[in-house]
Design a protein around this motif. Sequence first.
Motif, short mmCIF file in Angstrom:
data_model
loop_
_atom_site.label_atom_id
_atom_site.label_comp_id
_atom_site.label_asym_id
_atom_site.label_seq_id
_atom_site.Cartn_x
_atom_site.Cartn_y
_atom_site.Cartn_z
N ARG A 154 5.08 -27.55 -20.60
CA ARG A 154 5.46 -28.53 -21.61
C ARG A 154 5.21 -29.94 -21.08
O ARG A 154 5.59 -30.27 -19.95
N VAL A 155 4.56 -30.76 -21.91
CA VAL A 155 4.34 -32.17 -21.58
C VAL A 155 5.02 -33.00 -22.66
O VAL A 155 4.57 -33.02 -23.81
N GLU A 156 6.12 -33.65 -22.30
CA GLU A 156 6.88 -34.43 -23.26
C GLU A 156 6.38 -35.86 -23.34
O GLU A 156 6.09 -36.48 -22.32
N GLU A 157 6.31 -36.40 -24.56
CA GLU A 157 5.92 -37.79 -24.80
C GLU A 157 4.55 -38.09 -24.18
O GLU A 157 4.40 -39.02 -23.38
N LEU A 158 3.56 -37.32 -24.58
CA LEU A 158 2.22 -37.45 -24.01
C LEU A 158 1.66 -38.85 -24.16
O LEU A 158 1.00 -39.36 -23.25
N THR A 159 1.89 -39.49 -25.30
CA THR A 159 1.30 -40.81 -25.53
C THR A 159 2.01 -41.93 -24.77
O THR A 159 1.57 -43.08 -24.83
N ARG A 160 3.08 -41.62 -24.06
CA ARG A 160 3.70 -42.62 -23.20
C ARG A 160 3.10 -42.61 -21.79
O ARG A 160 3.38 -43.50 -20.98
N ILE A 161 2.30 -41.59 -21.50
CA ILE A 161 1.63 -41.51 -20.20
C ILE A 161 0.40 -42.41 -20.23
O ILE A 161 -0.34 -42.40 -21.21
N PRO A 162 0.15 -43.19 -19.19
CA PRO A 162 -1.04 -44.05 -19.16
C PRO A 162 -2.32 -43.25 -19.43
O PRO A 162 -2.44 -42.10 -19.02
N SER A 163 -3.25 -43.87 -20.13
CA SER A 163 -4.46 -43.18 -20.59
C SER A 163 -5.25 -42.55 -19.45
O SER A 163 -5.77 -41.42 -19.59
N ASP A 164 -5.38 -43.24 -18.31
CA ASP A 164 -6.16 -42.67 -17.21
C ASP A 164 -5.48 -41.45 -16.61
O ASP A 164 -6.14 -40.54 -16.10
N VAL A 165 -4.15 -41.40 -16.69
CA VAL A 165 -3.42 -40.22 -16.20
C VAL A 165 -3.53 -39.08 -17.21
O VAL A 165 -3.68 -37.91 -16.83
N GLN A 166 -3.45 -39.40 -18.50
CA GLN A 166 -3.64 -38.37 -19.54
C GLN A 166 -4.94 -37.60 -19.31
O GLN A 166 -4.99 -36.37 -19.45
N ASP A 167 -5.99 -38.33 -18.96
CA ASP A 167 -7.31 -37.72 -18.86
C ASP A 167 -7.42 -36.72 -17.71
O ASP A 167 -8.40 -35.98 -17.62
N ALA A 168 -6.40 -36.68 -16.83
CA ALA A 168 -6.38 -35.65 -15.80
C ALA A 168 -6.26 -34.26 -16.42
O ALA A 168 -6.56 -33.24 -15.78
N LEU A 169 -5.80 -34.22 -17.69
CA LEU A 169 -5.66 -32.93 -18.37
C LEU A 169 -6.98 -32.39 -18.91
O LEU A 169 -7.06 -31.21 -19.25
N ILE A 170 -8.00 -33.24 -19.02
CA ILE A 170 -9.22 -32.82 -19.71
C ILE A 170 -9.85 -31.60 -19.04
O ILE A 170 -10.13 -30.59 -19.69
N THR A 171 -10.11 -31.68 -17.74
CA THR A 171 -10.72 -30.55 -17.04
C THR A 171 -9.81 -29.33 -17.06
O THR A 171 -10.27 -28.19 -17.22
N ILE A 172 -8.52 -29.57 -16.92
CA ILE A 172 -7.57 -28.45 -16.92
C ILE A 172 -7.62 -27.71 -18.24
O ILE A 172 -7.64 -26.47 -18.28
N LEU A 173 -7.66 -28.46 -19.36
CA LEU A 173 -7.62 -27.82 -20.67
C LEU A 173 -8.98 -27.26 -21.09
O LEU A 173 -9.03 -26.26 -21.81
N SER A 174 -10.06 -27.89 -20.66
CA SER A 174 -11.38 -27.42 -21.09
C SER A 174 -11.93 -26.32 -20.19
O SER A 174 -12.45 -25.31 -20.67
N GLU A 175 -11.79 -26.51 -18.89
CA GLU A 175 -12.36 -25.54 -17.94
C GLU A 175 -11.33 -24.56 -17.41
O GLU A 175 -11.68 -23.61 -16.72
N GLY A 223 6.76 -37.39 -19.82
CA GLY A 223 5.86 -38.52 -19.87
C GLY A 223 6.60 -39.85 -19.96
O GLY A 223 7.50 -40.01 -20.79
N THR A 224 6.21 -40.78 -19.09
CA THR A 224 6.72 -42.15 -19.12
C THR A 224 5.58 -43.08 -18.74
O THR A 224 4.50 -42.63 -18.32
N ALA A 225 5.83 -44.37 -18.84
CA ALA A 225 4.82 -45.34 -18.43
C ALA A 225 4.53 -45.25 -16.93
O ALA A 225 3.47 -45.67 -16.46
N GLY A 226 5.47 -44.68 -16.17
CA GLY A 226 5.28 -44.56 -14.72
C GLY A 226 4.78 -43.21 -14.26
O GLY A 226 4.70 -42.96 -13.05
N THR A 227 4.46 -42.31 -15.20
CA THR A 227 3.96 -40.99 -14.81
C THR A 227 2.64 -41.13 -14.07
O THR A 227 1.72 -41.78 -14.54
#
Length: 360
Positions: free
Chosen positions: A154-175, A110-114
């Motif tokens: 493994r996702v390193e430094e999750l909170t360094r990833i922009p919020s809109d990109v983080q949310d790409a994980l929501i469907t993956i983790l829930s569904e 995870g980086t600001a440019g992810t």
Amino acid sequence: MIQPIQRELAEQAYGRELDLLARADRRPRPPNWRLSPWAVSTYILGGTLDDGTPITPKYIGRPRLIEIAIATLTTDRALLLLGVPGTGKTWLSEHLAAAVSGDSTLLVQGTAGTSEEVIRYGWNYASLIARGPSAEALVPSPVLSGMRDGKLVRVEELTRIPSDVQDALITILSEKLLPIPELGQAVQAVKGFNVIATANDRDRGINDLSSALKRRFNTVVLPLPATPEEEVTIVTRRVADLSRALELPAEPPAAEEIRRVVTIFRELRGGLTEDGRAKVKSPSGTLSTGEAISVLNSGLALAAHFGDGRLAAEDLAAGLTGAVIKDPVQDSAIWQEYLETVMRERDGWGDLYAACRELV
């Protein structure tokens, strides 16, 4: 000619232990897990097999935290390892992935440019232009590969990833589903897939997780070592491992040198001397266990290549000064005050005081 590897993966460095545990493991294993939860815990925390074979500890700390982390990975919730820098989050995530999946390489840094492609999928643009969207043109992300193969990602430094990109994980983790609308398809996760994310709690406020994403994670906070003895043990083991890996031609540091570094770090980050009699100011850095390991390894490199092979006070001084002084004004004043009021007065520390004093 095969070139030597600078740093082995966990599954390479500890492959023999993983194989021995797999052969000795008679407990139920979750689907696509290489080891049972009990064996994963034994691999991480250390132990002895029935035939007397020792398993070296990879993490020294509260066993219950490790048990909670492993149990989380058997459920439909992902695992978030949270803590200050240097508490072993990345180290633990790598060893968990190695023990559970036999593969720690499915990694998103995870980086600001992810970008979202790093989490979902990308395209081979030459193939895309020539033939249009196709399975052959698809470039799977580590997450997509983990879903297909039933492995930990493994996702390193999750909170360094922009919020809109983080949310790409929501469907993956829930569904447990990754839609690929360009192909009219969706990838369903194979059993065994899950995510281990790490986050630095000093990064709170940079890209905080949305409430929807937080609900998909079970959070385990990794603390700094509770006692000086515990921290000395961790530093001693990791310094020895890294020295072997780097092939440093120096003698292992004396226990007293390790204890001095650990004492300095604990006092400065805690704001109190070891005997509890005097308060000290804390610098801006974290002064974590990981940084203590780096200070000692840097000192060993100096001793090996520019000294007599024995770790001396002057070898430690440069690393200590660099670790403490992050802000050249504020931290420098704090470090000088510590040198004069604490280190200078401590019996047997005159050599280290003099070496540090020369550098400030």
